[in-house]
Every structure is written in structure tokens, then in C-alpha cells.
Design a protein around this motif. Structure first.
Motif, mmCIF file in Angstrom:
data_model
loop_
_atom_site.group_PDB
_atom_site.id
_atom_site.type_symbol
_atom_site.label_atom_id
_atom_site.label_comp_id
_atom_site.label_asym_id
_atom_site.label_seq_id
_atom_site.Cartn_x
_atom_site.Cartn_y
_atom_site.Cartn_z
ATOM 1 N N ILE A 124 27.824 -18.440 5.137
ATOM 2 C CA ILE A 124 28.923 -19.230 5.498
ATOM 3 C C ILE A 124 29.783 -19.865 4.987
ATOM 4 C CG2 ILE A 124 29.461 -21.273 7.373
ATOM 5 C CD1 ILE A 124 26.780 -20.756 8.755
ATOM 6 N N SER A 125 29.431 -20.546 3.814
ATOM 7 C CA SER A 125 30.279 -20.959 2.848
ATOM 8 C C SER A 125 31.168 -19.947 1.832
ATOM 9 C CB SER A 125 29.565 -21.827 1.601
ATOM 10 O OG SER A 125 28.930 -22.922 2.178
ATOM 11 N N ALA A 126 30.387 -18.796 1.759
ATOM 12 C CA ALA A 126 31.035 -17.531 0.989
ATOM 13 C C ALA A 126 32.083 -16.970 1.966
ATOM 14 C CB ALA A 126 30.013 -16.638 0.783
ATOM 15 N N MET A 127 31.776 -16.811 3.157
ATOM 16 C CA MET A 127 32.795 -16.102 3.932
ATOM 17 C C MET A 127 34.155 -17.025 4.248
ATOM 18 S SD MET A 127 30.677 -14.257 7.041
ATOM 19 C CE MET A 127 29.871 -15.704 7.722
ATOM 20 N N LEU A 128 33.965 -18.320 4.509
ATOM 21 C CA LEU A 128 34.986 -19.246 4.379
ATOM 22 C C LEU A 128 36.032 -19.256 3.350
ATOM 23 C CD1 LEU A 128 33.557 -22.227 6.135
ATOM 24 C CD2 LEU A 128 34.919 -20.772 7.473
ATOM 25 N N ILE A 129 35.366 -19.068 2.069
ATOM 26 C CA ILE A 129 36.077 -19.171 0.963
ATOM 27 C C ILE A 129 36.708 -17.431 0.727
ATOM 28 C CG2 ILE A 129 36.035 -19.173 -1.783
ATOM 29 C CD1 ILE A 129 35.632 -21.819 -0.266
ATOM 30 N N LEU A 130 36.064 -16.495 1.187
ATOM 31 C CA LEU A 130 36.476 -15.285 1.000
ATOM 32 C C LEU A 130 37.650 -15.035 1.848
ATOM 33 C CD1 LEU A 130 36.159 -12.439 -0.462
ATOM 34 C CD2 LEU A 130 34.643 -12.048 1.786
ATOM 35 N N ALA A 131 37.588 -15.584 2.927
ATOM 36 C CA ALA A 131 38.868 -15.601 4.281
ATOM 37 C C ALA A 131 39.921 -16.220 3.435
ATOM 38 C CB ALA A 131 38.560 -16.347 5.558
ATOM 39 N N VAL A 132 39.902 -17.345 2.686
ATOM 40 C CA VAL A 132 41.277 -17.539 1.799
ATOM 41 C C VAL A 132 41.944 -16.574 1.126
ATOM 42 C CG1 VAL A 132 42.329 -19.451 0.393
ATOM 43 C CG2 VAL A 132 40.631 -19.806 2.224
ATOM 44 N N GLY A 133 40.983 -16.110 0.173
ATOM 45 C CA GLY A 133 41.327 -14.835 -0.841
ATOM 46 C C GLY A 133 42.183 -15.184 -1.890
ATOM 47 N N GLY A 134 42.493 -14.221 -2.751
ATOM 48 C CA GLY A 134 43.541 -14.277 -3.622
ATOM 49 C C GLY A 134 43.383 -15.532 -4.760
ATOM 50 N N GLY A 135 44.561 -16.298 -5.063
ATOM 51 C CA GLY A 135 44.404 -17.162 -6.074
ATOM 52 C C GLY A 135 44.225 -18.622 -5.337
ATOM 53 N N ALA A 136 44.245 -18.688 -3.933
ATOM 54 C CA ALA A 136 43.994 -19.935 -3.266
ATOM 55 C C ALA A 136 42.347 -19.934 -3.161
ATOM 56 C CB ALA A 136 44.570 -19.837 -2.114
ATOM 57 N N ALA A 137 41.622 -19.118 -3.576
ATOM 58 C CA ALA A 137 40.167 -19.137 -3.340
ATOM 59 C C ALA A 137 39.501 -20.073 -4.078
ATOM 60 C CB ALA A 137 39.542 -17.801 -3.475
ATOM 61 N N PRO A 138 39.993 -20.290 -5.610
ATOM 62 C CA PRO A 138 39.101 -21.266 -6.307
ATOM 63 C C PRO A 138 39.444 -22.651 -5.785
ATOM 64 C CG PRO A 138 40.197 -19.561 -7.895
ATOM 65 C CD PRO A 138 40.633 -19.484 -6.510
ATOM 66 N N LEU A 139 40.869 -22.926 -5.425
ATOM 67 C CA LEU A 139 41.276 -24.185 -5.046
ATOM 68 C C LEU A 139 40.334 -24.697 -3.533
ATOM 69 C CD1 LEU A 139 43.139 -26.671 -5.207
ATOM 70 C CD2 LEU A 139 44.894 -25.725 -3.665
ATOM 71 N N ALA A 140 40.267 -23.799 -2.711
ATOM 72 C CA ALA A 140 39.475 -23.916 -1.513
ATOM 73 C C ALA A 140 38.048 -24.122 -1.851
ATOM 74 C CB ALA A 140 39.494 -22.564 -0.519
ATOM 75 N N ALA A 141 37.545 -23.431 -2.816
ATOM 76 C CA ALA A 141 36.012 -23.577 -3.246
ATOM 77 C C ALA A 141 35.886 -25.039 -3.843
ATOM 78 C CB ALA A 141 35.720 -22.490 -4.196
ATOM 79 N N THR A 142 36.770 -25.571 -4.541
ATOM 80 C CA THR A 142 36.716 -26.829 -5.136
ATOM 81 C C THR A 142 36.909 -27.819 -4.157
ATOM 82 O OG1 THR A 142 37.896 -26.010 -7.173
ATOM 83 C CG2 THR A 142 37.778 -28.247 -6.943
ATOM 84 N N GLY A 143 37.782 -27.588 -3.021
ATOM 85 C CA GLY A 143 37.597 -28.801 -1.911
ATOM 86 C C GLY A 143 36.642 -28.701 -1.334
ATOM 87 N N ARG A 144 35.676 -27.768 -1.015
ATOM 88 C CA ARG A 144 34.656 -27.443 -0.238
ATOM 89 C C ARG A 144 33.536 -28.152 -1.112
ATOM 90 N NH1 ARG A 144 32.914 -25.298 4.166
ATOM 91 N NH2 ARG A 144 30.660 -24.508 4.407
ATOM 92 N N VAL A 145 33.409 -27.936 -2.313
ATOM 93 C CA VAL A 145 32.484 -28.404 -3.072
ATOM 94 C C VAL A 145 32.616 -30.215 -3.094
ATOM 95 C CG1 VAL A 145 31.302 -28.530 -5.461
ATOM 96 C CG2 VAL A 145 31.912 -26.318 -4.464
ATOM 97 N N TYR A 146 33.800 -30.543 -3.293
ATOM 98 C CA TYR A 146 33.942 -32.019 -3.337
ATOM 99 C C TYR A 146 33.619 -32.686 -2.135
ATOM 100 C CZ TYR A 146 36.283 -31.651 -8.061
ATOM 101 O OH TYR A 146 36.669 -31.439 -9.235
ATOM 102 N N GLU A 147 33.899 -32.115 -0.967
ATOM 103 C CA GLU A 147 33.798 -32.733 -0.008
ATOM 104 C C GLU A 147 32.271 -32.652 0.530
ATOM 105 O OE1 GLU A 147 36.107 -31.311 3.540
ATOM 106 O OE2 GLU A 147 38.071 -31.518 2.392
ATOM 107 N N THR A 148 31.534 -31.668 0.062
ATOM 108 C CA THR A 148 30.203 -31.779 0.445
ATOM 109 C C THR A 148 29.407 -32.736 -0.324
ATOM 110 O OG1 THR A 148 30.071 -29.367 0.863
ATOM 111 C CG2 THR A 148 28.057 -29.970 0.314
#
Length: 449
Positions: A124-148
Motif C-alpha cells: 500500500i505504501s509502495a503504490m501510493l509513492i509510485l502513483a506520485v511518480g517522477g521527481g516528486a516521489a522522494p518528497l512524498a516518501a519523506t513526508g509519509r515516513v515523517y508522518e508515520t
């Protein structure tokens, strides 16, 4: 006066039964969600930091131990999913085949990490990050980790700081309820023995005795929850004091359920092997009365075991009452033995079946005495590192023989190579395997006569 106190303050009875303040978990979950959202918003993790309160809601569990383990597993699952997705999102976007690769890899990684019910959180986490795609993926991944991390830390802190629950009362009630049920079963069986006996009655009581074991598992779950509630809990001293008494009683009661089932089986066997017209004569009226008296004494002893488990009275007084009832049980068992005495030469089957019945009564007396026996060693709550340590030991036990075998093979190869080198120091005529280059060929045969 005691009854009036309970009636006037019903919430105290609920508190004693459940081991926690009614509504406290709802308050803690709500508070953890609000605090997690405020913290994530102040840190500006994402535009809508809803994942932080969601994680806090899922993390807050019944005990502090479960909260910590739930939080660690959730953080690990999110990190695993983010790593899988970021590694693929930098190369390709969201397609049918990339989605399949991410889901498969995430599930395999979750199983390797032994995340259990949190395995699905990885894809589930992987698909949510993959949906962002491109250069925004690292930023979305960082935000998800921080919020968790924020949600997990907030949930743990709230559950630890605000009335961390201990479940001693509920565990004591569960063990006491099991002892009470056994006592009621024996009293009912004694009443039926006095009224008469038949093969059908014996079979019905045997079936009922087999159902006693189901409640043992429920009581064990309640006691395990009480043991877990002592981990990382400043109020865990209550559990440390009560756990040896409750675990000793529950273990002995579990054995008692087996003994009661065996006793009912022996009664049934004696009835089963007689002709239908002699079923009522399986036991004489005095023998049935003596057996019923012994079962009544055992039932009274179980009442004392329930008092010891629940802590409704001083433990020493309850133990003394149990020992007195067991002494009465011994006297009634002696009378029963004299009434069941038969000549083995005249009736070998009756001699064997009566002996098995008396053995079951003796075993029941021994196990009831063990249920109230003082603990010989103090109890300490399990450590958070016990699980990982046992897992590492299992891995070491499985891999060490392989490593040892490979080491032996490597040492053997080195020794063989050294021996071959001493035998033939010329490297041009030696093979890597240690044999001569011409070994086994006509050109390498010894030419001396």
C-alpha cells in the motif's frame, strides 16, 4: 453495607472487572490523533498531514507493550514500501507491469521481515509513492515516513503517559471464573449421581466435561494480556505481584479439567461395559453417595481456588480453606476406596475401572493443592528484545551447521592442496585441484619399469 456500596457506585465494579477506567481508551485515541495532526502540521510534513493522526489511531492499543510493537511494525512496513517504490519510481512511472513488480516485491519483503498482519501495509505504501511518480516521489516518501514516525511516537507517548492499563483484575476474574465453573460442574455431577445413574447420563456428563477445556484458552489469553501490560508500564508492579499466583492457579486448573474429563470417562466406561439391565448397578447406592460427597468436597476446594485467584480475601486464609477441604476430600476418598474394593480374581474389569476412578480422584486432589501453592520464584515481564533474540537464535541454529560444514570443507581443501604441493612442488605440473596435470592420462603415467 458492601452490597449497597457496589450498587451506589456501579462504575467501581466495572473498573474492578475490566481493569481500566471506562472510556479512557476512547479519550487516549482521540487525544493521540489530535496531537499527531498538530505536530505534523507544525512540522509541515505535507499539505494535508492526515497520515499522522491515522497512524496514531491505529497504534494506540490496549497495553503499552502492544502499542510499542504495533508502532514498530507499522514504521518498518512503511519504510519497506517506500524503499521499494522510490527505487522503481525514479526509473519508470505507474504502469501495469511496474505496479505488479512493486506489489510482488513488497509482499515478498514483508514476508521476509515477518510483519504479519502489517505485510499489506508494504505494498500500500509502495503504490501510493509510485502513483506520485517522477521527481516528486522522494518528497512524498519523506513526508509519509515523517508522518508515520510522528503518529507512532504520539500514540506511544499518550498511551504511556495517561493511565497505562494493567489487566490484573480481568485476568484474576477469568481464572476465578474457570475455577468456579469447575466447582459447579462437580456439584451438578454429584447431584446427578445421588439421583441415579445410567449409560446415557454418563455419556452426557462425559460430553460436558470435554467442553471444559474451551474456557481455559480464554483465561490464558486474559492472563497473557495482563503479563504484556506490565511491559514498559510504571504500574506494572501490580502484575508482578499477582502473576505468579494467577499463572500457578491457571496451570493447575488446566490439568484439573483433564482430570475431570478422565474421571467422567472412567464412570462412563464402568457403565458402558455392563448389560443394559445392569446399568443402574454399575455403582452401588453407598458408592455413588461416597463419590458424590468426594466431588462436593472438591467443588468446595475450587471455591477457595477462585478466591485465591480473584483476591477477594487474604490469600493465606483462602489457601487454608482449600487445604481443609482437600483434607475432607482425602477422608471421603478413603471411604470411597473401601466401598469400591473388589476381588480382582472375581471381577477383574471392575477392579481395574474402580482403580482408575480412585486414581483420578487422587490426581484431582493433588492438582487442586498445586493451584494454591505459593510461587517459588518472582516473575519479571518479558523484554521487548526477547522476540528478536529468539528469532536470531533460530537463524543461528539453522545456519551454523551449514557454516560449520562449509568451513570443514574449506579447511579440507586447503590441507589437500598443501599436501599436493609438498608432494609436487613444481606448479607447472599441478592442477588447481591438487592433482598432477598428467594424472589419469597416458602421458602422465610413470615410465619407470
Amino acid at each position: 453495607m458492601r452490597l449497597l456500596t457496589v450498587v451506589r457506585h456501579p462504575w467501581r465494579a466495572a473498573l474492578a472487572r475490566w481493569g481500566r477506567i471506562p472510556g479512557i481508551r476512547t479519550f487516549k485515541v482521540t487525544l493521540a490523533a489530535v496531537l499527531a495532526y498538530v505536530a505534523a502540521d507544525l512540522l509541515n510534513t505535507t499539505a494535508s498531514p492526515i497520515l499522522a493522526p491515522l497512524t496514531a489511531i491505529l497504534v494506540v492499543q490496549v497495553t503499552v507493550f502492544q502499542t510499542v510493537t504495533e508502532g514498530l511494525q507499522r514504521v518498518l512496513s512503511v519504510l519497506a514500501g517506500v524503499l521499494v517504490a522510490v527505487g522503481l519510481a525514479t526509473v519508470v512511472g505507474l504502469t501495469w507491469w511496474s505496479l505488479g513488480v512493486v506489489v510482488a516485491a513488497s509482499l515478498v519483503l514483508g514476508q521476509l521481515l515477518r510483519l504479519g498482519p502489517h505485510t499489506l501495509e508494504v505494498p500500500i505504501s509502495a503504490m501510493l509513492i509510485l502513483a506520485v511518480g517522477g521527481g516528486a516521489a522522494p518528497l512524498a516518501a519523506t513526508g509519509r515516513v515523517y508522518e508515520t514516525l510522528i503518529g507512532t511516537a504520539t500514540g506511544v507517548a499518550v498511551n504511556f503517559a495517561i493511565v497505562p492499563p494493567v489487566h490484573v483484575e480481568s485476568a484474576g476474574s477469568a481464572v476465578a471464573g474457570l475455577a468456579t465453573r469447575l466447582g459447579e460442574f462437580l456439584r451438578s455431577l454429584a447431584t446427578h449421581l445421588r439421583a441415579g445413574w445410567s449409560r446415557q447420563a454418563a455419556q452426557d456428563w462425559l460430553t460436558a466435561a470435554r467442553g471444559l477445556s474451551a474456557t481455559v484458552l480464554e483465561a490464558d489469553h486474559s492472563l497473557v494480556r495482563a503479563e504484556q501490560s506490565a511491559v514498559l508500564n510504571p504500574r506494572g508492579g501490580e502484575v508482578r505481584v499477582a502473576q505468579p499466583r494467577l499463572r500457578t492457579a491457571l496451570t493447575a486448573i488446566e490439568y484439573c479439567t483433564i482430570v475431570v474429563r478422565t474421571l467422567c470417562r472412567e464412570i462412563f466406561d464402568r457403565t458402558f461395559y455392563l448389560p443394559p439391565e445392569l446399568e443402574a448397578e454399575a455403582y452401588s447406592a453407598p458408592a455413588r453417595e461416597a463419590l458424590a460427597d468426594a466431588l462436593d468436597a472438591a467443588a468446595a476446594a475450587f471455591d477457595g481456588v477462585a478466591a485465591v485467584a480473584k483476591g477477594t480475601e487474604p490469600v493465606d486464609i483462602a489457601r487454608a480453606r482449600v487445604l481443609a477441604e482437600l483434607e475432607e476430600l482425602y477422608q471421603r476418598r478413603e471411604l470411597l476406596g473401601r466401598l469400591l474394593l473388589v476381588d480382582p480374581q472375581a471381577d477383574a474389569a471392575a477392579w481395574q475401572q474402580h482403580g482408575a476412578l480412585l486414581t483420578a480422584v487422587d490426581r484431582l486432589r493433588v492438582e487442586v493443592e498445586a493451584a494454591v501453592r505459593p510461587a517459588t520464584a518472582p516473575w519479571r515481564p518479558p523484554s521487548l528484545t526477547d522476540g528478536p533474540r529468539r528469532a536470531a537464535q533460530r537463524v543461528a541454529e539453522q545456519t551454523l551447521p551449514l557454516v560449520t560444514d562449509r568451513s570443514r570443507q574449506a579447511v579440507r581443501r586447503v590441507m589437500d592442496a598443501a599436501a599436493d604441493h609438498l608432494a609436487n612442488p613444481d606448479p607447472r605440473t599441478a592442477r588447481p585441484g591438487g592433482r598432477d596435470a598428467g594424472a589419469g592420462s597416458p602421458a602422465g603415467e610413470d615410465t619407470e619399469p
